[in-house]
Design an enzyme around this catalytic site. Structure first.
Site, mmCIF file in Angstrom:
data_model
loop_
_atom_site.group_PDB
_atom_site.id
_atom_site.type_symbol
_atom_site.label_atom_id
_atom_site.label_comp_id
_atom_site.label_asym_id
_atom_site.label_seq_id
_atom_site.Cartn_x
_atom_site.Cartn_y
_atom_site.Cartn_z
ATOM 1 N N GLU A 1 -19.209 -33.618 -5.274
ATOM 2 C CA GLU A 1 -18.213 -34.688 -5.217
ATOM 3 C C GLU A 1 -17.103 -34.308 -6.191
ATOM 4 O O GLU A 1 -17.075 -34.724 -7.344
ATOM 5 C CB GLU A 1 -18.875 -36.029 -5.547
ATOM 6 C CG GLU A 1 -19.935 -36.404 -4.509
ATOM 7 C CD GLU A 1 -20.799 -37.588 -4.905
ATOM 8 O OE1 GLU A 1 -20.433 -38.301 -5.865
ATOM 9 O OE2 GLU A 1 -21.846 -37.794 -4.263
ATOM 10 N N HIS B 1 -17.270 -40.655 -8.670
ATOM 11 C CA HIS B 1 -18.053 -40.075 -7.574
ATOM 12 C C HIS B 1 -17.154 -39.893 -6.347
ATOM 13 O O HIS B 1 -15.942 -40.064 -6.411
ATOM 14 C CB HIS B 1 -19.235 -40.981 -7.239
ATOM 15 C CG HIS B 1 -20.351 -40.921 -8.232
ATOM 16 N ND1 HIS B 1 -21.626 -40.525 -7.918
ATOM 17 C CD2 HIS B 1 -20.381 -41.209 -9.562
ATOM 18 C CE1 HIS B 1 -22.397 -40.571 -8.992
ATOM 19 N NE2 HIS B 1 -21.663 -40.993 -9.998
ATOM 20 N N HIS C 1 -22.474 -35.514 -9.477
ATOM 21 C CA HIS C 1 -22.915 -34.808 -8.269
ATOM 22 C C HIS C 1 -21.925 -33.667 -8.038
ATOM 23 O O HIS C 1 -20.740 -33.893 -7.836
ATOM 24 C CB HIS C 1 -22.946 -35.749 -7.068
ATOM 25 C CG HIS C 1 -23.967 -36.837 -7.206
ATOM 26 N ND1 HIS C 1 -23.783 -38.110 -6.728
ATOM 27 C CD2 HIS C 1 -25.198 -36.839 -7.780
ATOM 28 C CE1 HIS C 1 -24.845 -38.840 -6.994
ATOM 29 N NE2 HIS C 1 -25.723 -38.096 -7.625
ATOM 30 N N GLU D 1 -16.169 -44.734 -6.406
ATOM 31 C CA GLU D 1 -16.257 -43.834 -5.246
ATOM 32 C C GLU D 1 -14.832 -43.605 -4.777
ATOM 33 O O GLU D 1 -14.170 -44.500 -4.255
ATOM 34 C CB GLU D 1 -17.106 -44.463 -4.145
ATOM 35 C CG GLU D 1 -18.550 -44.742 -4.545
ATOM 36 C CD GLU D 1 -19.407 -43.488 -4.553
ATOM 37 O OE1 GLU D 1 -18.930 -42.438 -4.068
ATOM 38 O OE2 GLU D 1 -20.548 -43.554 -5.051
#
Length: 748
Positions: free
Chosen positions: A354, A489, A351, A581
Site C-alpha cells: 500500500e 493505508h 502494509h 485508507e
C-alpha cells in the site's frame, strides 16, 4: 472502406512525432486508421520515449504471444549490521546515482480501470450473468463482497460460455494501446478465469480488427489462478479508440470471468475537440515517482541538506532483512522535545504494497521544507509550534517485494506482509480484551485502569511472534510523548477510528472509545478535505458504500482487527490515532502521484493542525516549580485518562466545551480546575500546581536529614487526629452493630 488497424507502414508517420506523453498526428487525421510498431516506454517521470523501431517480428507459426515479462529488477538493499552500515549506505547511494535500475518495459501507463479513471459508462460487454457481475466489475484488483450473488461481485462474468464473448472499453480519445493485464474472478466461493484471449480494436465500435502476431491472429496467455495479474504485451502497439478482450479458453470447471487493466498512451487528434485537455497534476515542484529503499534514503537526505535548520533523520530500528526504519523529524528545534510543544507522527507503509502513503509522506517532507523556506505562514506556524515525525516505510521489506513487481503486476497482496509473513496491523498487543476482561471481573469497573495498560508478559518473551518492525515502533511510541497520529493505508477510500477490535470477537460491531466524539471529528477533518472522499458523485471502490457514513467509520464496525496499532496507541500511550485508507488502488501508477498529492495535501496539513485542539499545560510542584512527570489527568465524564510527560507538560485532545479536570500524582494532593475549550484551533492553557502530601514531605525531609518545620508538624498532628477520630468512629459503629445482633439473637 474497411478500417485496417494493423498496418506496419504507419511507423513512417508516428516515428517522428512522439512528444510530451502523447503520440502526435499533426496534419494526418487519417492516422487514426493505422497503428505503429514503434516501441514506447512509460518512464517514471510520465513521458513517452521513442525507442528503436527494430523490433523482432514473431514467426508466422507463433500462436501464443508471451504473457510473461523479463524483468531486471533491483534486489533489496543490504544494510550492514555494524556501526559502519551508514557509510556503506552512503556509498550505495552514490553508486545508485550513476546507474539506474532497469524496470520492466510495460509500454504505456494504465488506462485507469483499477484507479477508476475509466468510468463505468465506458465499459461494455457482450453479455453478463447479473448486475453484480456486469462489465463495470471487470476492473483489475476489484474485490468482491462476502456473499456471492450480491450487487458487488469480483469480476465481469459472461452469461454464455462461447468464444463470442467480449469486454469492451471506450478510451474516449485515440489511444496507442500497448498491452493488457488480466486477472480471474475474486471470490471465496468460485474459481473462474480466462486462460487465453484475443484483442480487437475499433475506431467506431462497429468495425473490428483482431490484433495479429505476424500473419496470424495473436492469442494471448491469460491466467492460471484467480489473483495473479498476467501481462500480455501487444506484438504491435495499436492506435484506436475502442478495445475488446475476447476470451478463447477458460478454466475447465468455471466460466468466462475476468478483471482487467489496459496499457495505453493518449494520441493527439486534431479532430478531437478535447484532445488538448491535459490530465490533472500538481503545481508543487516535488519528486513524483515511486522510490525504492535507496531512492527513499537519498530523497530524505536531500531534504535535510536543503533545510538543515528544521530537519533531522533518525532511525528507530531495522526490518527483518536489515533495512533501517528511517524517520524524518521536522521542527524549529530538531532533536529536542520542547516544553509545551506537541509531538505528531505520520506512519506509512505498514502494509508494504500500500505504497501511496509512502510517497505522500515523502512529498510532505519536501513540501514543508520548501514552503518553510518561502515563509508560507501556515507551514512556518506548523513547524515552529509542532514537532513532526514522518515514518514513510514501516515495512520496507514488503515494499521492496511489491516494488520489484511494479504498480500493475504486484496484485492485491504481494508485499503486504513482512518477510516473516506477519501482518503488522495485527501484531501489536491486544490490550482491548485485557481491559474489558478486567472491567467485567472487577467489583468496581471505575477502578480498572483505562490508560497506560501494560504490555502482557507473553508478548515480551523472546519466542513471541512479534516482528522487529513492531518492536521498533512500540519502543518509539514509549520514548516520545506523541499526541496525535495517522496510519496511512490504501485499497479503499475511508477514514477509520478506534476501537478496531470488537468485544467478544464479533466480526462487525460498533465499538466506540471514551473519546468517540473527538475521534469522529478527527476522521471527518481528513475525509471532508480530501478531494475524492468529499466528492458525493464518486464511485465506490469495491463493495462497500462508505458515503452513507460520511466516509468515516468505527474500525470495529467495518471489521474487527485485534492487535491494531490504533488501539495500542490509544490504550498504551497518550496518542490518538486514526487509519486513513487513501485510494482504491493500493499501488497507483507513477503518473497518478501528482493528482493523489493534490487530493491529500490539504487533508494532511489540516489533520496535523488538530494536534493543537483541546487543553494543554504544565503540571508543576508548587514549591520547587519543577515539572511533575507521570501525573494522571482525568476529564470528568471521559473514561480515558492521560499522563504528563517527563517535563510535566501534557496535552489532552478535546472538542469545544467546559470540562472539569482533575490531576493526581503520587505523593501529591489532587488538584481540580475547570477548563474551557473554544472553537478556535488552538489549545486552552490549563496549568496545575500540586502540593505534596505531608507524609511525602516528611519522607523527603528525613531522607535529607533536615529538621521538620513547625507548619509540617502541625499538619501531621492534625492528620493523625483526623485518622484517630475516623478510626474511633469506625470502631464504635462496629461495636454498636455487634451489640444489636446479640440482642436480636437473645430475643429470638
Amino acid at each position: 472502406m474497411e478500417k485496417s488497424l494493423c498496418v506496419f507502414a504507419s511507423v513512417l508517420f508516428l516515428g517522428g512525432f512522439l512528444r510530451g506523453g502523447e503520440v502526435a498526428t499533426e496534419s494526418f487525421p487519417f492516422l487514426s486508421n493505422f497503428t505503429t510498431p514503434v516501441s514506447v516506454k512509460w518512464t517514471e517521470a510520465g513521458t513517452v520515449e521513442e525507442q528503436s523501431t527494430d523490433r523482432v517480428t514473431p514467426t508466422a507459426g507463433t500462436k501464443l504471444f508471451s504473457s510473461t515479462v523479463r524483468q531486471n529488477q533491483p534486489s533489496s538493499t543490504h544494510v550492514s549490521q555494524d556501526d559502519k552500515g551508514r557509510n556503506k549506505e552512503d556509498e550505495e547511494d552514490s553508486e545508485d546515482g550513476k546507474t539506474k535500475d532497469k524496470k520492466a518495459e510495460l509500454g504505456c501507463p494504465p488506462l485507469g480501470l483499477e484507479s477508476l479513471a475509466v468510468d463505468d459508462s465506458q465499459i461494455r460487454a457482450s453479455s453478463y450473468q447479473r448486475t453484480g457481475l456486469g462489465p463495470h466489475r471487470g476492473r483489475l484488483n476489484i474485490q468482491s463482497g462476502i456473499h456471492d450473488g450480491d450487487e458487488y461481485d469480483g469480476a465481469w462474468c459472461a452469461e454464455f460460455k462461447d468464444q463470442h464473448q467480449w469486454l469492451e472499453v471506450d478510451a474516449i480519445h485515440l489511444t496507442l494501446f500497448t498491452g493488457v493485464i488480466l486477472q480471474g474472478r475474486n471470490s471465496i466461493w468460485s474459481w473462474d478465469w480466462v486462460e487465453t484471449y484475443k484483442v480487437q480494436f475499433s475506431n467506431d465500435s462497429v468495425d473490428w480488427q483482431t490484433c495479429r502476431n505476424g500473419t496470424e491472429e495473436a492469442i494471448f496467455k491469460g491466467n492460471q489462478d484467480p489473483e495473479t495479474p498476467v501481462l500480455g504485451l501487444l506484438p504491435v502497439p495499436t492506435v484506436a479508440r475502442f478495445i475488446r478482450i475476447n476470451p478463447q479458453t477458460w478454466y475447465y470447471n468455471g466460466t468466462i470471468c475476468l478483471r482487467a487493466e489496459l496499457l495505453g498512451c493518449r494520441v493527439h487528434d486534431p479532430t478531437d475537440p478535447f484532445s488538448s485537455q491535459q490530465e490533472g497534476g500538481s503545481r508543487d515542484n516535488l519528486d513524483f515517482r515511486h522510490h525504492n529503499y535507496k531512492e527513499m534514503r537519498k530523497l530524505m537526505k536531500s531534504v535535510t541538506e536543503e533545510c538543515p535548520e528544521i530537519t533531522r533523520i533518525y532511525t528507530i530500528g531495522k526490518s527483518y532483512m536489515g533495512l533501517k526504519l528511517y524517520v524524518m523529524e521536522i521542527s524549529d528545534n530538531p532533536g529536542k522535545h520542547e516544553l509545551g510543544e506537541p509531538e505528531f507522527r505520520y506512519v506509512a507503509g505498514m502494509h508494504g504494497n500500500e505504497v501511496l502513503g509512502r510517497e505522500l509522506v515523502l512529498n510532505l517532507m519536501q513540501y514543508l521544507c520548501k514552503e518553510y523556506k518561502k515563509g508560507t505562514q501556515r507551514v512556518v506556524r506548523l513547524v515552529t509550534e509542532t514537532r513532526i515525525h514522518l515514518l514513510p516505510s514501516m515495512n520496507p521489506d514488503g515494499y521492496e517485494v511489491a516494488h520489484q513487481k511494479g504498480s500493475e503486476l504486484a496484485g492485491w497482496a504481494d508485499g503486504r506482509f513482512t518477510f516473516e509473513g506477519i501482518d503488522l496491523n495485527h501484531n501489536f498487543p491486544d490490550l482491548n480484551n485485557i481491559m474489558w476482561e478486567a472491567q467485567e471481573n472487577a467489583a468496581d469497573a471505575s477502578k480498572v485502569p483505562n490508560h497506560y495498560i501494560p504490555i502482557p508478559e507473553y508478548y515480551t518473551q523472546e519466542d513471541a511472534m512479534v516482528a522487529p518492525e513492531t518492536r521498533a515502533v512500540i519502543s518509539w511510541m514509549q520514548d516520545i510523548p506523541f499526541v496525535l497520529s495517522a496510519n496511512l493505508h490504501g485499497g479503499e477510500l475511508v477514514v477509520t477510528y478506534p476501537f478496531d477490535c470488537t468485544r467478544d470477537w464479533a466480526p462487525q460491531e460498533d465499538t466506540p472509545t471514551a473519546d468517540d466524539a473527538f475521534f469522529r471529528w478527527l476522521a471527518t477533518v481528513y475525509a471532508s478535505t480530501h478531494l475524492v472522499l468529499a466528492n458525493p458523485d464518486r464511485r465506490n471502490c469495491h463493495y462497500e458504500d462508505f458515503q452513507m457514513h460520511n466516509n468515516i467509520i468505527n474500525g470495529g464496525a467495518w471489521h474487527t482487527v485485534p492487535g491494531s496499532m490504533n488501539d495500542f496507541s490509544y490504550l498504551h500511550t497518550n496518542c490518538f490515532e486514526v487509519t486513513v485508507e487513501l485510494s482504491c488502488d493500493k499501488f497507483p501508477h507513477a503518473r497518478e502521484l501528482p493528482v493523489e498529492w493534490e487530493n491529500n495535501k490539504e487533508s494532511l496539513l489540516v489533520y496535523m493542525e488538530q494536534v493543537h485542539r483541546g487543553i494543554k499545560g504544565v503540571i508543576r510542584d508548587k514549591i520547587t516549580k519543577h515539572g511533575v512527570a507521570n501525573a494522571v489527568i482525568k476529564v470528568e465524564d471521559h473514561d480515558h485518562d492521560i499522563r504528563s510527560a517527563a517535563d510535566g507538560d501534557y496535552w489532552r485532545l478535546l472538542n469545544p466545551g467546559e470540562y472539569k479536570v482533575i490531576v493526581r500524582a503520587e505523593g501529591y494532593l489532587p488538584s481540580m480546575r475547570r477548563c474551557h475549550v473554544g472553537m478556535e484551533p488552538r489549545p486552552t492553557i490549563c496549568d496545575f500546581s500540586l502540593t505534596k502530601t505531608p507524609i511525602q514531605r516528611l519522607k523527603e525531609i528525613r531522607a535529607k536529614g533536615e529538621k521538620i518545620p513547625k507548619d509540617l508538624q502541625l499538619r501531621l498532628r492534625a492528620l493523625r487526629m483526623r485518622k484517630l477520630r475516623a478510626s474511633t468512629k469506625a470502631i464504635n459503629r462496629r461495636r454498636a452493630s455487634e451489640q444489636l445482633r446479640a440482642r436480636r439473637a437473645r430475643s429470638s
